[in-house]
Scaffold this motif. Sequence first.
Motif, PDB file in Angstrom:
ATOM      1  N   SER A 132       0.651  -1.208  -0.247  1.00  0.00           N
ATOM      2  CA  SER A 132      -0.408   0.138  -0.037  1.00  0.00           C
ATOM      3  C   SER A 132       0.471   1.069   0.279  1.00  0.00           C
ATOM      4  O   SER A 132       1.794   1.240  -0.782  1.00  0.00           O
ATOM      5  N   SER A 133       0.366   2.337   0.464  1.00  0.00           N
ATOM      6  CA  SER A 133       1.105   3.360   0.702  1.00  0.00           C
ATOM      7  C   SER A 133       1.017   4.428   1.924  1.00  0.00           C
ATOM      8  O   SER A 133      -0.470   4.186   2.616  1.00  0.00           O
ATOM      9  N   ILE A 134       1.462   5.027   2.325  1.00  0.00           N
ATOM     10  CA  ILE A 134       0.941   6.173   3.116  1.00  0.00           C
ATOM     11  C   ILE A 134      -0.300   7.204   2.964  1.00  0.00           C
ATOM     12  O   ILE A 134      -0.747   7.379   3.826  1.00  0.00           O
ATOM     13  N   CYS A 183       0.417  -6.269   4.524  1.00  0.00           N
ATOM     14  CA  CYS A 183       0.609  -4.969   3.826  1.00  0.00           C
ATOM     15  C   CYS A 183       1.666  -3.865   4.356  1.00  0.00           C
ATOM     16  O   CYS A 183       2.248  -4.198   5.277  1.00  0.00           O
ATOM     17  N   ILE A 184       2.623  -3.980   3.440  1.00  0.00           N
ATOM     18  CA  ILE A 184       3.519  -2.509   3.588  1.00  0.00           C
ATOM     19  C   ILE A 184       2.786  -1.138   3.160  1.00  0.00           C
ATOM     20  O   ILE A 184       2.616  -1.072   1.817  1.00  0.00           O
ATOM     21  N   SER A 185       3.273  -0.149   3.806  1.00  0.00           N
ATOM     22  CA  SER A 185       3.089   0.879   3.064  1.00  0.00           C
ATOM     23  C   SER A 185       4.319   1.584   3.413  1.00  0.00           C
ATOM     24  O   SER A 185       4.663   2.435   3.931  1.00  0.00           O
ATOM     25  N   PRO A 186       4.930   1.796   2.254  1.00  0.00           N
ATOM     26  CA  PRO A 186       6.222   3.390   2.316  1.00  0.00           C
ATOM     27  C   PRO A 186       5.088   4.638   1.976  1.00  0.00           C
ATOM     28  O   PRO A 186       5.028   4.371   1.620  1.00  0.00           O
ATOM     29  N   GLY A 187       6.900   5.128   3.039  1.00  0.00           N
ATOM     30  CA  GLY A 187       7.049   6.520   2.674  1.00  0.00           C
ATOM     31  C   GLY A 187       6.708   7.445   1.155  1.00  0.00           C
ATOM     32  O   GLY A 187       7.105   6.052   0.081  1.00  0.00           O
ATOM     33  N   GLY A 188       6.978   8.526   0.646  1.00  0.00           N
ATOM     34  CA  GLY A 188       7.617   8.775  -0.428  1.00  0.00           C
ATOM     35  C   GLY A 188       8.964   7.940  -0.433  1.00  0.00           C
ATOM     36  O   GLY A 188       9.699   8.401   0.328  1.00  0.00           O
ATOM     37  N   ASN A 235      -0.404  -4.337   9.092  1.00  0.00           N
ATOM     38  CA  ASN A 235      -0.039  -2.764   7.686  1.00  0.00           C
ATOM     39  C   ASN A 235       1.096  -2.880   8.663  1.00  0.00           C
ATOM     40  O   ASN A 235       1.295  -2.257   9.338  1.00  0.00           O
ATOM     41  N   ILE A 236       2.566  -2.775   8.126  1.00  0.00           N
ATOM     42  CA  ILE A 236       3.513  -1.677   8.520  1.00  0.00           C
ATOM     43  C   ILE A 236       3.783  -0.342   7.655  1.00  0.00           C
ATOM     44  O   ILE A 236       4.390  -0.895   6.342  1.00  0.00           O
ATOM     45  N   ILE A 237       4.012   0.304   8.416  1.00  0.00           N
ATOM     46  CA  ILE A 237       4.102   1.865   7.869  1.00  0.00           C
ATOM     47  C   ILE A 237       6.038   1.954   8.257  1.00  0.00           C
ATOM     48  O   ILE A 237       6.150   2.286   8.862  1.00  0.00           O
ATOM     49  N   VAL A 238       6.182   2.418   6.937  1.00  0.00           N
ATOM     50  CA  VAL A 238       7.731   2.609   6.888  1.00  0.00           C
ATOM     51  C   VAL A 238       7.778   3.925   6.327  1.00  0.00           C
ATOM     52  O   VAL A 238       7.785   4.292   5.280  1.00  0.00           O
ATOM     53  N   ASP A 239       8.339   5.176   7.319  1.00  0.00           N
ATOM     54  CA  ASP A 239       6.931   6.672   6.671  1.00  0.00           C
ATOM     55  C   ASP A 239       7.898   7.360   7.258  1.00  0.00           C
ATOM     56  O   ASP A 239       7.914   8.652   6.914  1.00  0.00           O
ATOM     57  N   ASP A 240       8.879   7.260   7.779  1.00  0.00           N
ATOM     58  CA  ASP A 240       9.842   7.822   8.666  1.00  0.00           C
ATOM     59  C   ASP A 240       8.620   9.144   9.295  1.00  0.00           C
ATOM     60  O   ASP A 240       8.699  10.294   9.415  1.00  0.00           O
ATOM     61  N   GLY A 241       7.893   9.054  10.161  1.00  0.00           N
ATOM     62  CA  GLY A 241       7.247   9.826  10.361  1.00  0.00           C
ATOM     63  C   GLY A 241       6.237  10.103  10.176  1.00  0.00           C
ATOM     64  O   GLY A 241       5.332  10.924  10.532  1.00  0.00           O
TER      65      GLY A 241
END
Length: 244
Positions: A132-134, A183-188, A235-241
């Motif tokens: 997914s995504s942020i 699910c993985i939700s990356p930042g930009g 859902n694991i969010i990897v987005d530097d906050g």
Amino acid sequence: MLKDKVVIIIGGSGLIGKAFVKSAMQNHATVINADINQPNTKLDCEFIHTDITNKSSLDNLIELTSQKYGKIDAVVNSAYPRTKNFSNHFFDVEYEDFCTNTNLQLGGAFLVMQRFAKFFKSQGYGNIITLSSIQGVVAPKFQTYKNTQMSSPVAYSAIKSGVIHLSRYLAKYLKGNNIRVNCISPGGILDNQNEIFLSQYKDVCLNKGMLDPDDICGALIFLLSDYSQFINGQNIIVDDGFCL
Ligand SMILES: NC(=O)c1ccc[n+]([C@@H]2O[C@H](COP(=O)([O-])OP(=O)(O)OC[C@H]3O[C@@H](n4cnc5c(N)ncnc54)[C@H](O)[C@@H]3O)[C@@H](O)[C@H]2O)c1
């Protein structure tokens, strides 16, 4: 960490997919890159031409891989089909484009999940990882696009929130089958964006701002490994906050 695991990375020729392929190989997985396009740099893994919007293409991928390696441990869907008008601003989006992009990305994600869930059920175990995504977690931070031509596509928010919830749905639907769906939700992700945007984006993050594709790989390897054996429907969010 992934020794003896057979991992299919769909969209393995892409920006994030290539980093996923390399990282899974470094962690000793047997990796298959399943993409509609060949990678533009050499990846030392098998390539199987695959279209996530085509049921028989996905079934062919499953059959070829399971016959050759005797099993499939995991599938990661990092494919990103979209039309050339995908990035249009809200009032310029045609209904047809909204529907086409939703069909391609959310419909494609569904098809990957359905075809692999069917196979994993018959195999007795499996691991499905969706992307997914942020933008699927929180509303866009439109201030990051100020004084640029950029925006966040409206269909993207609809699609990516859909992917997160589809993953939860499937995790629960498959209760009792030893199949995980996360699910993985990356930042930009950095990809030659302009400096104005990069600086405004960094302002809404905590340290780095936009991330490199490699920054997402830790979450991937964790979810592929047995260290996450009882993590399911997350859902694991990897987005530097960014989402804070
Ligand atoms: N790039 C970002 O900033 C970012 C941020 C958050 C989430 N994501 C998500 O990560 C995933 C990968 O994004 P990316 O930036 O690597 O995209 P990308 O465009 O660089 O790569 C996508 C890959 O998908 C392949 N593809 C396209 N249509 C396909 C189809 N029908 N069947 C099979 N493969 C197909 C392309 O050939 C390409 O190799 C997407 O789900 C995207 O939404 C990306």
